[in-house]
Write a protein that holds these residues in place. Sequence first.
Motif, PDB file in Angstrom:
ATOM      1  N   LYS A   1      38.727  24.879  10.971  1.00  0.00           N
ATOM      2  CA  LYS A   1      38.831  24.821  12.188  1.00  0.00           C
ATOM      3  C   LYS A   1      38.186  23.552  12.718  1.00  0.00           C
ATOM      4  N   ASN A   2      37.378  23.750  12.142  1.00  0.00           N
ATOM      5  CA  ASN A   2      36.454  22.032  12.339  1.00  0.00           C
ATOM      6  C   ASN A   2      37.292  20.179  11.331  1.00  0.00           C
ATOM      7  N   ASP A   3      37.548  21.477  10.052  1.00  0.00           N
ATOM      8  CA  ASP A   3      38.433  20.443   9.479  1.00  0.00           C
ATOM      9  C   ASP A   3      39.421  20.086  10.282  1.00  0.00           C
ATOM     10  N   ILE A   4      39.815  20.483  10.746  1.00  0.00           N
ATOM     11  CA  ILE A   4      41.491  20.150  11.892  1.00  0.00           C
ATOM     12  C   ILE A   4      41.088  19.845  12.522  1.00  0.00           C
ATOM     13  N   ASP A   5      39.818  19.581  12.840  1.00  0.00           N
ATOM     14  CA  ASP A   5      40.145  19.631  14.566  1.00  0.00           C
ATOM     15  C   ASP A   5      39.583  17.499  14.184  1.00  0.00           C
ATOM     16  N   ALA A   6      38.464  17.746  12.698  1.00  0.00           N
ATOM     17  CA  ALA A   6      38.153  16.015  11.908  1.00  0.00           C
ATOM     18  C   ALA A   6      39.532  15.484  11.734  1.00  0.00           C
ATOM     19  N   TYR A   7      40.536  16.276  11.820  1.00  0.00           N
ATOM     20  CA  TYR A   7      41.852  15.657  10.946  1.00  0.00           C
ATOM     21  C   TYR A   7      42.341  15.271  12.312  1.00  0.00           C
ATOM     22  N   ILE A   8      42.577  15.778  13.531  1.00  0.00           N
ATOM     23  CA  ILE A   8      43.242  15.544  14.513  1.00  0.00           C
ATOM     24  C   ILE A   8      42.845  14.230  14.766  1.00  0.00           C
ATOM     25  N   ALA A   9      41.085  14.025  14.588  1.00  0.00           N
ATOM     26  CA  ALA A   9      40.537  12.733  15.496  1.00  0.00           C
ATOM     27  C   ALA A   9      40.803  11.734  14.850  1.00  0.00           C
TER      28      ALA A   9
END
Length: 418
Positions: free
Chosen positions: A299-307
């Motif tokens: 989820k952290n990786d997905i958050d970073a990708y979205i940002a």
Amino acid sequence: MIPVELRAGDHYPAVIVGGGQAGLSVSWHLVQAGVEHVVIERESAAHEWRDGRWDNFTLVTPNWHCRLPGYAYDGPDPDGFMTRDEVYAWVRGYADGFDTPVAEGVEVRRVDRRDDGVFVVQTSVGEITADTVTSATGGYHRPITPSWAGALPDRIVQMHSHHYRNAGQLPGTVLVVGTGQSGTQIAEDLHLEGRRVHLAVGRAPRVARFYRGRDCMTWLADMGVYDVPAGAQAAAKRAATNHYVTGRDGGRDIDLRLFAAQGMGLHGRAIGITDGTLAFDDTLAADLDHADSVAESIKNDIDAYIAREGIEAPTEERYRPVWAPDGGPTTLDLDDIDAVVWAIGFRADWSWLGDLGVLDVSGHPQHERGITTVPGFSFVGLPWLHTWGSGRFHAIARDAEHVAASIVAASRDVLAVR
């Protein structure tokens, strides 16, 4: 599909061993290139999807991942998860949709290579020869059970996950050993049937089904995670068990803590039997924490990708554990269980490759993107053949294209010499 009657003495420019999606995908390319060949399948084309999964099995990857050369999922639910029977029909439909030459019901028992470079293939119908051979048998051949399984009382029904079909096969209280994708889903299947279940938990990681409005595996695909070459990944990651999750009922998380709160017995890793008692080690708390940490790191990786990409996506509250073990090793009286499902994996069996020299010192396939140092021999359909997407529908087409190109080139070289 064109049925082939294989006969002793036949010679083919190319032989593909295994009639699953990987072997069929290589065949598709060879058909397009006009290379004469045969796919040899011990059972029937695509049979593992029908015969090797339980009744309530579903894919854990979204349907849109399902794409083979010249053939992609085009059904009504690209973000859904096909059932066992739907996957079988889809792959079998692929086989029946082009002129792939398949010899069904034939077992390949050994492959050797003569001094002149021709392969000698020993089969259940006799010896044939080939200019090239491709192994498309996957890497999961022999079901594993622990050495101490034989010490269980005869009254306890034992079954490997490969042979599990439904709760009706098993009596009473069931112990499931192993928490990879099969173990967790079978434990859930039994749990939903109202059975008393104990689960010996291993080190497998988990992944959330959905996060911030999309399937996590769709996010990961967009992020290119499935396309990173194996050589760029740590060996420990390549050897790790796949993340557990389910596509059942439209897809959801598998939360072992929730199962425990609902009455499932969770234990550490099963380590043996003493005086009628099954012992588990003190790893349950750490392994549950590890599984959760992996899910949250994704989820952290997905958050970073979205940002980073400036994507508009809903926010979502993070996971909160609903149960925690008391800690310490546990035991289980054998009188309290009636059946055991072993879900601790498979052992590869490459004995049929004889002395070809395509295995490393540990007995594992040695190749570069499926191509070996033995001219004319290749692998396809293996986990991490090239990327994380290898060995699953997401990257089979790409892997098959690369391997098929080498076969086509080898066939042209042979024709040039002749």
